[in-house]
Design an enzyme around this catalytic site. Structure first.
Site, PDB file in Angstrom:
ATOM      1  N   ARG A 221       0.939  -3.540   7.083  1.00  9.53           N
ATOM      2  CA  ARG A 221       1.656  -2.424   7.701  1.00  9.53           C
ATOM      3  C   ARG A 221       2.702  -2.831   8.728  1.00  9.53           C
ATOM      4  NH1 ARG A 221      -3.687   1.152   8.705  1.00  9.53           N
ATOM      5  NH2 ARG A 221      -4.584  -0.932   8.531  1.00  9.53           N
TER       6      ARG A 221
ATOM      7  N   PRO B 198     -24.209  -8.363 -12.014  1.00 12.13           N
ATOM      8  CA  PRO B 198     -23.607  -9.568 -12.591  1.00 12.13           C
ATOM      9  C   PRO B 198     -22.923  -9.366 -13.937  1.00 12.13           C
ATOM     10  CG  PRO B 198     -25.703 -10.118 -11.581  1.00 12.13           C
ATOM     11  CD  PRO B 198     -25.577  -8.626 -11.513  1.00 12.13           C
TER      12      PRO B 198
ATOM     13  N   ASP C  31       0.842  -1.202   0.000  1.00 14.44           N
ATOM     14  CA  ASP C  31       0.000   0.000   0.000  1.00 14.44           C
ATOM     15  C   ASP C  31       0.874   1.247   0.000  1.00 14.44           C
ATOM     16  OD1 ASP C  31      -2.620  -1.149  -0.031  1.00 14.44           O
ATOM     17  OD2 ASP C  31      -2.315  -1.772   2.034  1.00 14.44           O
TER      18      ASP C  31
ATOM     19  N   THR D  39     -21.550  -6.683 -15.263  1.00 17.01           N
ATOM     20  CA  THR D  39     -20.308  -5.927 -15.103  1.00 17.01           C
ATOM     21  C   THR D  39     -19.228  -6.786 -14.461  1.00 17.01           C
ATOM     22  OG1 THR D  39     -21.504  -3.837 -14.913  1.00 17.01           O
ATOM     23  CG2 THR D  39     -19.263  -3.886 -14.037  1.00 17.01           C
TER      24      THR D  39
ATOM     25  N   LYS E 126     -11.782  -6.148  -4.380  1.00 20.87           N
ATOM     26  CA  LYS E 126     -13.076  -6.418  -3.730  1.00 20.87           C
ATOM     27  C   LYS E 126     -14.251  -6.044  -4.645  1.00 20.87           C
ATOM     28  CE  LYS E 126     -11.160  -5.695   0.911  1.00 20.87           C
ATOM     29  NZ  LYS E 126      -9.791  -5.290   0.502  1.00 20.87           N
ATOM     30  N   PHE E 127     -14.315  -6.705  -5.774  1.00 23.81           N
ATOM     31  CA  PHE E 127     -15.342  -6.397  -6.777  1.00 23.81           C
ATOM     32  C   PHE E 127     -16.756  -6.524  -6.211  1.00 23.81           C
ATOM     33  CE2 PHE E 127     -11.749  -7.411  -9.601  1.00 23.81           C
ATOM     34  CZ  PHE E 127     -11.805  -6.308 -10.436  1.00 23.81           C
TER      35      PHE E 127
END
Length: 236
Positions: A217, A73, A17, A75, A68-69
């Site tokens: 992290r 449906p 990240d 798309t 995290k789609f």
């Protein structure tokens, strides 16, 4: 210099990240791709896109695309096919998007020989019972997560992403032999949990017998990342 290990299977995923690509690469060059997979989430994918993923793949790393789609449906079908075309190793999708969305994601992978692992997100580790109640979900956190896990299993997802504290309950109700469990929110004893409310230590993750853990992290913000990684590996 790469770290040496006798591990045969990658079970540690490092969450990247970074906002600075050069800092990210300086960190990555010290990692062994036969030991660690890398997680690309919303921050780095938005900043650096597919080009960055291809750089990491050329270095030999397996990539977990953690976007995290969550969409209708049709798309999702197109998005998951786009992911598969990138030779991604693992991808995340919200189970709460519904059965039809999940089935569409699975169907999208049918033409592909090398399919990414389709992992269902139960709830974010930053949420607790109070947060869920405010969203109108009145059943216990454990019951809700179990319900989502059952849906993911029914829709033939490859596994789920959930807090370590929920794993024993899930294993009582679902045959997890070929159903992977990935646990985020890994923290060493004494480390800050930051914005995550459901955290797990490496030792507990080992006891829960999870398939993958995500380290973020506590490593990338460490003054000595490689030493921290060695400490984590010594506990699993």
């Amino acid at each position: 210099m790469h770290l040496k290990s006798n591990f045969k299977n990658i079970n540690i995923i490092i969450a990247l990240d970074f906002f600075d690509e050069n800092k990210a690469m300086k960190f990555i060059y010290n990692l062994n791709p036969t030991i660690y997979a890398l997680k690309i989430g919303n921050i780095m994918f938005t900043l650096f896109g597919v080009r960055f993923i291809k750089i990491l793949q050329k270095l030999g790393f397996k990539i977990f695309l953690d976007l995290k789609f969550y969409d209708i449906p049709n798309t999702i079908f197109g998005a998951i096919q786009a992911v598969a075309n990138l030779n991604i190793w693992m991808v995340s999708i919200h189970i709460s998007g519904g059965i039809q969305m999940l089935k569409s994601a699975r169907l999208a992978l049918k033409p592909f020989k090398n399919k990414p692992l389709l992992m269902g997100v139960t709830i974010l580790t930053s949420l607790d019972k109070t947060d869920m109640s405010k969203l109108g979900i009145q059943i216990s956190l454990s019951k809700y997560i179990l319900s989502l896990a059952k849906i993911a299993h029914k829709c033939n997802l490859d596994g789920i992403i959930c807090s370590g504290t929920e794993i024993s309950n899930i294993k009582k109700h679902i045959n997890v032999k070929n159903f992977k469990i990935l646990t985020p929110g890994i923290r060493l004893n004494g480390c800050s949990s930051n914005d995550q409310k459901n955290v797990t230590t490496p030792m507990l993750a080992k006891q829960y017998n999870v398939d993958y853990i995500i380290i973020g992290r506590i490593v990338t913000s460490s003054q000595n990342p490689l030493k921290t990684l060695e400490l984590i590996r010594s506990q699993i």
